[in-house]
Motif scaffolding. Sequence first.
Motif, PDB file in Angstrom:
ATOM      1  N   ASP A 217      -3.132   6.243  -3.260  1.00 14.61           N
ATOM      2  CA  ASP A 217      -2.766   7.543  -2.699  1.00 14.61           C
ATOM      3  C   ASP A 217      -3.674   7.910  -1.527  1.00 14.61           C
ATOM      4  OD1 ASP A 217      -0.823   7.719  -4.600  1.00 14.61           O
ATOM      5  OD2 ASP A 217      -1.855   9.204  -5.852  1.00 14.61           O
ATOM      6  N   ASN A 218      -3.049   8.422  -0.459  1.00 17.57           N
ATOM      7  CA  ASN A 218      -3.745   8.960   0.716  1.00 17.57           C
ATOM      8  C   ASN A 218      -4.375   7.896   1.609  1.00 17.57           C
ATOM      9  OD1 ASN A 218      -2.982  11.471  -0.117  1.00 17.57           O
ATOM     10  ND2 ASN A 218      -5.012  12.140  -0.757  1.00 17.57           N
ATOM     11  N   PHE A 219      -4.031   6.632   1.415  1.00 17.34           N
ATOM     12  CA  PHE A 219      -4.497   5.579   2.306  1.00 17.34           C
ATOM     13  C   PHE A 219      -3.558   5.472   3.498  1.00 17.34           C
ATOM     14  CE2 PHE A 219      -4.143   0.993   3.498  1.00 17.34           C
ATOM     15  CZ  PHE A 219      -5.374   0.879   4.109  1.00 17.34           C
ATOM     16  N   ILE A 220      -4.128   5.528   4.706  1.00 21.77           N
ATOM     17  CA  ILE A 220      -3.340   5.346   5.922  1.00 21.77           C
ATOM     18  C   ILE A 220      -3.376   3.869   6.268  1.00 21.77           C
ATOM     19  CG2 ILE A 220      -3.109   5.895   8.368  1.00 21.77           C
ATOM     20  CD1 ILE A 220      -5.034   8.219   6.105  1.00 21.77           C
ATOM     21  N   PRO A 221      -2.269   3.167   6.229  1.00 23.22           N
ATOM     22  CA  PRO A 221      -2.286   1.714   6.473  1.00 23.22           C
ATOM     23  C   PRO A 221      -2.689   1.386   7.905  1.00 23.22           C
ATOM     24  CG  PRO A 221      -0.035   2.528   6.271  1.00 23.22           C
ATOM     25  CD  PRO A 221      -0.916   3.675   5.917  1.00 23.22           C
ATOM     26  N   PRO A 222      -3.214   0.181   8.123  1.00 28.82           N
ATOM     27  CA  PRO A 222      -3.754  -0.197   9.430  1.00 28.82           C
ATOM     28  C   PRO A 222      -2.751  -0.100  10.572  1.00 28.82           C
ATOM     29  CG  PRO A 222      -4.472  -1.751   7.746  1.00 28.82           C
ATOM     30  CD  PRO A 222      -3.445  -0.863   7.106  1.00 28.82           C
ATOM     31  N   LEU A 223      -3.293   0.249  11.749  1.00 28.53           N
ATOM     32  CA  LEU A 223      -2.508   0.321  12.987  1.00 28.53           C
ATOM     33  C   LEU A 223      -1.271   1.198  12.780  1.00 28.53           C
ATOM     34  CD1 LEU A 223      -2.719  -3.507  13.827  1.00 28.53           C
ATOM     35  CD2 LEU A 223      -4.308  -1.700  14.513  1.00 28.53           C
ATOM     36  N   PHE A 224      -1.467   2.310  12.102  1.00 28.35           N
ATOM     37  CA  PHE A 224      -0.378   3.167  11.639  1.00 28.35           C
ATOM     38  C   PHE A 224       0.414   3.770  12.788  1.00 28.35           C
ATOM     39  CE2 PHE A 224       1.033   7.348   9.776  1.00 28.35           C
ATOM     40  CZ  PHE A 224       1.905   6.827   8.846  1.00 28.35           C
ATOM     41  N   GLU A 225      -0.251   4.020  13.933  1.00 21.76           N
ATOM     42  CA  GLU A 225       0.429   4.669  15.053  1.00 21.76           C
ATOM     43  C   GLU A 225       1.438   3.741  15.731  1.00 21.76           C
ATOM     44  OE1 GLU A 225      -3.255   5.168  14.971  1.00 21.76           O
ATOM     45  OE2 GLU A 225      -3.084   3.001  14.980  1.00 21.76           O
ATOM     46  N   VAL A 226       1.381   2.449  15.426  1.00 25.71           N
ATOM     47  CA  VAL A 226       2.260   1.471  16.073  1.00 25.71           C
ATOM     48  C   VAL A 226       3.250   0.850  15.094  1.00 25.71           C
ATOM     49  CG1 VAL A 226       2.321  -0.773  17.223  1.00 25.71           C
ATOM     50  CG2 VAL A 226       0.599   0.914  17.891  1.00 25.71           C
ATOM     51  N   LEU A 227       2.747   0.427  13.921  1.00 27.20           N
ATOM     52  CA  LEU A 227       3.573  -0.359  12.999  1.00 27.20           C
ATOM     53  C   LEU A 227       4.402   0.517  12.066  1.00 27.20           C
ATOM     54  CD1 LEU A 227       1.036  -3.163  11.999  1.00 27.20           C
ATOM     55  CD2 LEU A 227       2.831  -3.254  13.745  1.00 27.20           C
ATOM     56  N   ASN A 228       5.604   0.062  11.795  1.00 25.65           N
ATOM     57  CA  ASN A 228       6.503   0.716  10.838  1.00 25.65           C
ATOM     58  C   ASN A 228       6.312   0.030   9.477  1.00 25.65           C
ATOM     59  OD1 ASN A 228       8.552   2.035   9.483  1.00 25.65           O
ATOM     60  ND2 ASN A 228      10.183   0.820  10.427  1.00 25.65           N
ATOM     61  N   TRP A 229       5.314   0.446   8.738  1.00 25.24           N
ATOM     62  CA  TRP A 229       4.900  -0.242   7.520  1.00 25.24           C
ATOM     63  C   TRP A 229       5.991  -0.296   6.460  1.00 25.24           C
ATOM     64  CZ3 TRP A 229       0.709  -2.981   5.748  1.00 25.24           C
ATOM     65  CH2 TRP A 229      -0.323  -3.178   6.674  1.00 25.24           C
ATOM     66  N   GLU A 230       6.833   0.704   6.408  1.00 25.32           N
ATOM     67  CA  GLU A 230       7.870   0.725   5.380  1.00 25.32           C
ATOM     68  C   GLU A 230       8.922  -0.368   5.583  1.00 25.32           C
ATOM     69  OE1 GLU A 230       8.657   5.153   4.060  1.00 25.32           O
ATOM     70  OE2 GLU A 230       8.090   5.057   6.171  1.00 25.32           O
ATOM     71  N   SER A 231       8.874  -1.036   6.728  1.00 23.68           N
ATOM     72  CA  SER A 231       9.834  -2.122   6.973  1.00 23.68           C
ATOM     73  C   SER A 231       9.381  -3.445   6.377  1.00 23.68           C
ATOM     74  CB  SER A 231      10.073  -2.293   8.482  1.00 23.68           C
ATOM     75  OG  SER A 231       8.952  -2.883   9.114  1.00 23.68           O
ATOM     76  N   PHE A 232       8.084  -3.573   6.035  1.00 18.81           N
ATOM     77  CA  PHE A 232       7.608  -4.858   5.499  1.00 18.81           C
ATOM     78  C   PHE A 232       6.638  -4.712   4.328  1.00 18.81           C
ATOM     79  CE2 PHE A 232       4.817  -3.707   9.044  1.00 18.81           C
ATOM     80  CZ  PHE A 232       3.551  -3.871   8.514  1.00 18.81           C
ATOM     81  N   ALA A 233       6.445  -3.489   3.823  1.00 20.47           N
ATOM     82  CA  ALA A 233       5.569  -3.273   2.669  1.00 20.47           C
ATOM     83  C   ALA A 233       6.219  -2.268   1.730  1.00 20.47           C
ATOM     84  CB  ALA A 233       4.198  -2.777   3.116  1.00 20.47           C
ATOM     85  N   VAL A 234       5.771  -2.282   0.486  1.00 22.08           N
ATOM     86  CA  VAL A 234       6.268  -1.353  -0.531  1.00 22.08           C
ATOM     87  C   VAL A 234       5.137  -0.381  -0.870  1.00 22.08           C
ATOM     88  CG1 VAL A 234       7.217  -1.109  -2.853  1.00 22.08           C
ATOM     89  CG2 VAL A 234       7.798  -3.114  -1.461  1.00 22.08           C
ATOM     90  N   PHE A 235       5.450   0.900  -0.909  1.00 27.16           N
ATOM     91  CA  PHE A 235       4.470   1.924  -1.266  1.00 27.16           C
ATOM     92  C   PHE A 235       4.841   2.506  -2.627  1.00 27.16           C
ATOM     93  CE2 PHE A 235       1.996   2.373   2.624  1.00 27.16           C
ATOM     94  CZ  PHE A 235       2.793   1.677   3.534  1.00 27.16           C
ATOM     95  N   VAL A 236       3.927   2.397  -3.577  1.00 23.58           N
ATOM     96  CA  VAL A 236       4.153   2.907  -4.925  1.00 23.58           C
ATOM     97  C   VAL A 236       3.096   3.962  -5.228  1.00 23.58           C
ATOM     98  CG1 VAL A 236       4.214   2.343  -7.383  1.00 23.58           C
ATOM     99  CG2 VAL A 236       5.184   0.743  -5.711  1.00 23.58           C
ATOM    100  N   ALA A 237       3.525   5.134  -5.620  1.00 28.30           N
ATOM    101  CA  ALA A 237       2.576   6.190  -5.980  1.00 28.30           C
ATOM    102  C   ALA A 237       1.776   5.774  -7.212  1.00 28.30           C
ATOM    103  CB  ALA A 237       3.323   7.497  -6.253  1.00 28.30           C
ATOM    104  N   GLU A 238       0.537   6.180  -7.267  1.00 33.49           N
ATOM    105  CA  GLU A 238      -0.316   5.840  -8.406  1.00 33.49           C
ATOM    106  C   GLU A 238       0.317   6.287  -9.725  1.00 33.49           C
ATOM    107  OE1 GLU A 238      -4.080   7.589  -7.506  1.00 33.49           O
ATOM    108  OE2 GLU A 238      -4.426   6.312  -5.752  1.00 33.49           O
ATOM    109  N   LYS A 239       0.983   7.422  -9.713  1.00 37.96           N
ATOM    110  CA  LYS A 239       1.590   7.939 -10.939  1.00 37.96           C
ATOM    111  C   LYS A 239       2.813   7.120 -11.370  1.00 37.96           C
ATOM    112  CE  LYS A 239       4.546  11.366  -8.619  1.00 37.96           C
ATOM    113  NZ  LYS A 239       5.817  10.805  -9.083  1.00 37.96           N
ATOM    114  N   ASP A 240       3.304   6.250 -10.457  1.00 38.73           N
ATOM    115  CA  ASP A 240       4.483   5.445 -10.774  1.00 38.73           C
ATOM    116  C   ASP A 240       4.143   4.034 -11.234  1.00 38.73           C
ATOM    117  OD1 ASP A 240       6.291   7.429 -10.286  1.00 38.73           O
ATOM    118  OD2 ASP A 240       6.663   6.881  -8.200  1.00 38.73           O
ATOM    119  N   ILE A 241       2.899   3.784 -11.560  1.00 37.64           N
ATOM    120  CA  ILE A 241       2.512   2.458 -12.053  1.00 37.64           C
ATOM    121  C   ILE A 241       3.323   2.031 -13.277  1.00 37.64           C
ATOM    122  CG2 ILE A 241       0.617   1.185 -13.162  1.00 37.64           C
ATOM    123  CD1 ILE A 241      -1.283   2.500 -11.169  1.00 37.64           C
ATOM    124  N   PRO A 242       3.625   2.928 -14.224  1.00 38.18           N
ATOM    125  CA  PRO A 242       4.459   2.500 -15.368  1.00 38.18           C
ATOM    126  C   PRO A 242       5.834   1.972 -14.953  1.00 38.18           C
ATOM    127  CG  PRO A 242       3.379   4.583 -15.852  1.00 38.18           C
ATOM    128  CD  PRO A 242       3.137   4.311 -14.397  1.00 38.18           C
TER     129      PRO A 242
END
Length: 579
Positions: A496-521
């Motif tokens: 939670d609250n981590f800004i992925p690298p080179l965020f101003e340029v890269l569209n991270w949601e196109s090649f990575a999955v983001f899972v909320a800490e509360k959604d680990i189950p």
Amino acid sequence: MNLGFKFLCHAETKRLISLLGVIVVIVLVVQFSELPYSEFVTSLAGKITSFSMDASMVDSKLEGNIDNTHPNGSTPASQLDQDRSSLVHNNGNGSSINSAPSNNAPAPQSMVALSNQTSLNSETDSTSPMMSVMSNSSLAKKDTTKGESSGSLLGNNSKVGNGKYVTKKNPKGKPSKVVSISDMNLLLQQSHDSSQLVKPTRSSAVDQEIFHARSEIENAPIITNDSRLYPPLYRNVSMFKRSYELMEKMLKVYIYKDGDRPIFHEPLLDGIYASEGWFMKLMEENKHFVTQDPESAHLFYIPFSSRLLQLTIYVRNSHNRSNLIQYMAKHVDMIAGKYPFWSRTDGADHFVVACHDWAPAETRGRILNCIRALCNADIEVGFKIGKDVSLPETYIRSPNNPAKNIGGNPPSERPILAFFAGGLHGYVRPTLLNHWENKEPDMKISGPLPHVKGNANYIELMKSSKFCICARGHEVNSPRVVEAIFHECVPVIISDNFIPPLFEVLNWESFAVFVAEKDIPNLRSILLSISEEKYLEMHKRVKKVQKHFVWHYKPVKYDLFYMLLHSIWYNRLFRISHS
């Protein structure tokens, strides 16, 4: 008679003492009988020493974040900087929509940015000790603090009788507020708000060049075909390409020569904090961007190493970083008093690159006005989206070959759905293992792996997995994000609250999955909900984005050196207003 009576009493007393000893042993056995047998002696010793340890760890939040372990949790003595156990980012809103990025969702169409203001924890004052100047190798040998013992499975956590992992000491608690990846995108888009811009105290020719460059970027021609840039990877590929071209054409950087070694001008090129060292080395060697004329500079670089600052002047076991903060504050005060350039923008055109966990604290005060490229890119501790840059944490094992072992198996040879192995630092990883260790055959989730030469087992598991779990440790960042990309494994960021690298340029949601800490189950169901077609496309994009995260001895177009410098340049362009 009296003598016989006394002898009898003495014998009975011995028997009574022996009986009491047996009773005490029985009580201890009963007390610890619920613990796993393998941990009995350790637990017994822990009880005896817990009182003294608690006193020494009152402020582990200040010091406990340093951890010299490899990403799989082992600690080979030959390594200078081992994986600190930090990890990556999360969605925050917990929705399965963000957890599995949609091919149909439009990518963000602007490359912009905003700042969020978050206070940092105050710390007690301390007199800064005299700095001893040492070589990098001497410092490496000196630094043996706060790492895990080799092969340690539990880290800051242990199992209780029911087999669950629990956190013994939580160096850093859960964030007070979770900012989702969608909200981060919104903050980025809001950065053009005039209220966020810096007005120089006096205008200059450099400012006019910046305004012209920004106008060209905002009106960049639409790119229809570029063999080197794959559009889905970027927020706006047309703006990025034009911005990059203008950087190559006009950017000038002035590097301050002030500062004593080893804290300044002496890069570390291996270990977990190597990103700051590689940038420093390549920037100071560069002939194209570096200028000796500060009047023509668009950016001013303060070349310090946050890692060597910690190794050089931190007082071991003091649990107090205020002398590090004061050291950097005095250095910036010196620069501002000696040169006229800081005061013109109050430091807004200056930048630092720092990868150590403590860098957000070391760069507080006046340095907050700088552009800060930080590995610990955490909104909770003051990272400002659109001003600061998220620095990729690259674990360099071989300085002579920083791109060693890059590559992975094709999708058809990746039988593992999800993989994670590492020390159980912080509060997220114990939760991850409690839910998924030894639960499903296609989920390879565990503590540290046995150490083998070159971490071949860890690397092979990454190369054989579809998704690689990047779960935060003490801090939000982790080298696993870049390692996953290197081995062509789709990153699953749980932080939670981590800004992925080179965020101003890269569209991270196109090649990575983001899972909320509360959604680990729900982790497995989230990953299984990603279709084979979508996974194959994400795998393809991971391979294509790989080039942006590689260091080279001689920088190559679009590699990590150029991408990091571009993000600093880009944020500079969109942080200045007409005076």
